[in-house]
Write a protein that holds these residues in place. Structure first.
Motif, short mmCIF file in Angstrom:
data_model
loop_
_atom_site.label_atom_id
_atom_site.label_comp_id
_atom_site.label_asym_id
_atom_site.label_seq_id
_atom_site.Cartn_x
_atom_site.Cartn_y
_atom_site.Cartn_z
N SER A 25 -1.91 -6.18 -4.51
CA SER A 25 -2.87 -5.79 -2.42
C SER A 25 -3.75 -6.69 -2.16
N LEU A 26 -3.71 -8.32 -2.55
CA LEU A 26 -4.45 -9.31 -2.10
C LEU A 26 -3.33 -9.97 -1.46
N SER A 27 -1.63 -9.76 -1.96
CA SER A 27 -1.13 -10.01 -0.56
C SER A 27 -0.99 -9.03 0.88
N ALA A 28 -1.10 -8.13 0.25
CA ALA A 28 -1.00 -6.83 1.29
C ALA A 28 -2.26 -7.38 2.87
N VAL A 29 -3.64 -7.20 1.96
CA VAL A 29 -4.58 -7.40 2.43
C VAL A 29 -4.09 -8.56 3.93
N LEU A 30 -3.68 -9.64 2.88
CA LEU A 30 -3.71 -11.34 4.00
C LEU A 30 -2.55 -10.84 4.55
N PHE A 31 -1.38 -10.13 4.77
CA PHE A 31 0.04 -10.00 5.55
C PHE A 31 -1.02 -8.97 7.05
N ARG B 285 -10.77 3.35 11.05
CA ARG B 285 -11.59 4.48 10.94
C ARG B 285 -11.97 4.62 9.30
N TRP B 286 -12.37 3.83 8.94
CA TRP B 286 -12.88 3.48 7.56
C TRP B 286 -14.64 3.40 7.53
N LEU B 287 -14.78 3.37 8.82
CA LEU B 287 -16.68 2.32 9.45
C LEU B 287 -17.43 3.71 9.90
N PRO B 288 -18.33 3.94 10.11
CA PRO B 288 -19.03 4.61 9.75
C PRO B 288 -18.78 4.78 11.81
N TYR C 48 -7.43 11.44 -0.48
CA TYR C 48 -6.48 11.33 -0.85
C TYR C 48 -5.90 10.12 -0.82
N TYR C 49 -7.00 8.52 -0.92
CA TYR C 49 -6.91 7.40 -0.81
C TYR C 49 -7.35 7.42 -2.30
N ILE C 50 -6.05 7.18 -3.04
CA ILE C 50 -5.58 6.65 -4.26
C ILE C 50 -4.66 5.69 -4.38
N PRO C 51 -5.21 4.78 -4.49
CA PRO C 51 -3.67 3.40 -4.21
C PRO C 51 -3.27 2.44 -5.59
N VAL C 52 -4.35 2.75 -6.24
CA VAL C 52 -4.45 2.09 -7.67
C VAL C 52 -5.01 3.20 -9.30
N ILE D 79 -10.02 -4.16 3.57
CA ILE D 79 -9.81 -4.42 2.60
C ILE D 79 -8.84 -2.44 2.08
N LYS D 80 -9.91 -1.72 2.10
CA LYS D 80 -9.65 -0.12 1.60
C LYS D 80 -7.77 0.26 2.89
N GLU D 81 -8.14 -0.17 4.34
CA GLU D 81 -6.19 0.15 5.24
C GLU D 81 -6.03 -0.62 4.23
N SER D 82 -5.91 -1.46 3.97
CA SER D 82 -4.43 -2.64 3.68
C SER D 82 -3.86 -1.90 2.07
N LEU D 83 -4.75 -1.89 1.34
CA LEU D 83 -4.52 -0.87 -0.20
C LEU D 83 -4.22 0.37 0.56
N CYS D 84 -4.84 1.52 1.23
CA CYS D 84 -3.91 2.81 1.57
C CYS D 84 -2.82 2.74 2.25
N MET D 85 -2.16 1.47 3.23
CA MET D 85 -0.99 0.96 3.73
C MET D 85 -0.42 0.27 3.04
N HIS D 86 -0.43 0.06 1.35
CA HIS D 86 0.89 -0.39 0.58
C HIS D 86 0.18 -0.40 -0.53
N PRO D 87 0.42 0.91 -1.08
CA PRO D 87 -0.46 0.89 -2.07
C PRO D 87 0.21 -0.35 -3.60
N ALA D 88 -0.72 -0.46 -5.13
CA ALA D 88 0.10 -1.05 -5.01
C ALA D 88 1.25 -0.60 -6.61
N THR D 89 0.58 1.26 -6.51
CA THR D 89 1.65 1.74 -7.12
C THR D 89 2.54 2.50 -6.91
#
Length: 366
Positions: free
Chosen positions: A157-163, A266-269, A284-288, A206-216
């Motif tokens: 997840s951390l690698s996805a955020v930085l990428f 997209r995740w901001l108020p 539908y957000y189920i990253p891990v 963080i949320k968008e990164s895990l949405c685009m690249h969920p760990a599982t």
């Protein structure tokens, strides 16, 4: 700086996560981050174990036979699991000896010290107070489970955020401005975790990164309970095995507008989405996620089969803490620069980025 690599020089993101979980579990880091490489073959053993579990898990009834044979084959997932179990036993024995030799203190006295309790301390105390319910097996499996599951998802997840950040200069600049304008009550920069977790754009990144690249990357299987279940208009008889892939959910264009674009906003108020769309996105957000043997009712929405409510990852708060602390610290200490234009990944249950690299330059705070 290499974030992901299959050579002896291991991904620094996973090295960081692995040393963190070692510290909070055994009060001692494994030292892989200091070396920047897999000094004891621990991370390689984790890779082999994960591959074994992914493949054999598809045919679980053959696991006892395969394991008895494969555990004697060097480099196999079964032998790697044995290596990790021996490593954990050694760590647990060392911590048990330290606990025996140190003076006994009450819980109140322990909380009053500067050094927090680690996982081994906490579960060992629980075992001492209630040995019938918290057995030596439970104590060992806690130490083993932390080692096996405590670094891969966070490192991925951390690698996805930085990428995604370094691939989107606009987003990186927006995050940099938010971090630079934030300080805690004492003027510390970067500020404390308490203040960092309130930064809206950091949370959105963080949320968008895990949405685009969920760990599982494989389905989260569930067994339909007695009486069967109707899932989104389709009836499944009892004992049917059903599952949903996180990537399928996250890239559903009916739920996420332009899901292939990195858009933390997209995740901001006040983003302008309807209440129904925002509710669907959250559902539908189920990253891990974690495993579960059965569905909870005869009529159950498909999205709730995976990683929601009581089925969500029990270590998610530790992983989130690590990312919230590290990302602003890296941005404060370094200038992040893109070197990888695309991300390759290996799907062995966890979708781990492969050979992802980035360049950093030390900042001057004069």
């Amino acid at each position: 700086m290499s974030l992901m690599s299959m050579t002896r020089h291991r991904p620094l993101a996973q090295c960081y996560a692995f040393d963190v979980i070692g510290n909070i579990t055994y009060s001692e880091r494994f030292g892989v981050l200091d070396a920047g490489e897999d000094t004891h073959g621990i991370l390689a053993a984790l890779d082999h174990t994960l591959l074994y579990g992914t493949m054999v898990g598809l045919y679980a009834k053959f696991h006892p036979l395969i394991y008895r044979l494969a555990q004697y084959i060097p480099g196999s997932g079964a032998s790697a699991r044995g290596f990790l179990m021996n490593l954990v036993r050694a760590r647990m024995q060392k911590r048990s000896k330290e606990r025996t030799e140190k003076p006994k203190v009450s819980d109140a006295e322990q909380r009053g010290t500067d050094k927090p309790q680690d996982f081994v301390d906490k579960i060992s105390e629980a075992s001492e107070k209630n040995p019938q319910n918290v057995t030596p097996y439970h104590v060992f499996m806690m130490g083993f489970g932390n080692v096996v599951a405590g670094s891969d998802t966070t490192g991925t997840s951390l690698s996805a955020v930085l990428f995604y950040l370094t691939s989107s200069p606009r987003c990186l600049q927006a995050l940099r401005a938010e971090i630079e304008n934030c300080q805690d009550d004492s003027g510390n920069k970067p500020p404390t975790f308490e203040h960092l977790q309130k930064l809206p754009y950091l949370q959105a990144v963080i949320k968008e990164s895990l949405c685009m690249h969920p760990a599982t990357g494989l389905q989260m299987w569930r067994t339909v309970p007695k009486g069967g279940a109707e899932i989104q208009g389709v009836f499944f008889p009892e004992n049917s095995v059903v599952g949903l892939n996180s990537w399928t959910a996250h890239y559903d264009e009916k739920v996420f507008d332009k899901p292939h674009e990195f858009r933390p906003e997209r995740w901001l108020p006040n983003v302008g989405y309807s209440a129904e769309r925002l509710k669907a996105m959250e559902s539908y957000y189920i990253p891990v996620s974690t495993w579960s043997p059965v569905l909870n009712s005869s009529r159950f929405c498909l999205i709730l089969i995976v990683g929601m409510g009581s089925r969500t990852c029990i270590g998610r708060h530790i992983s989130t803490l690590e990312m919230i602390k590290l990302i602003p610290q890296m941005e404060f200490d370094f200038e992040l620069q893109e070197t990888s234009s695309s991300m390759r990944a290996r799907n062995h249950w966890f979708v781990k980025p492969d050979n992802l690299k980035m360049r950093v330059r030390l900042r001057s705070h004069t």
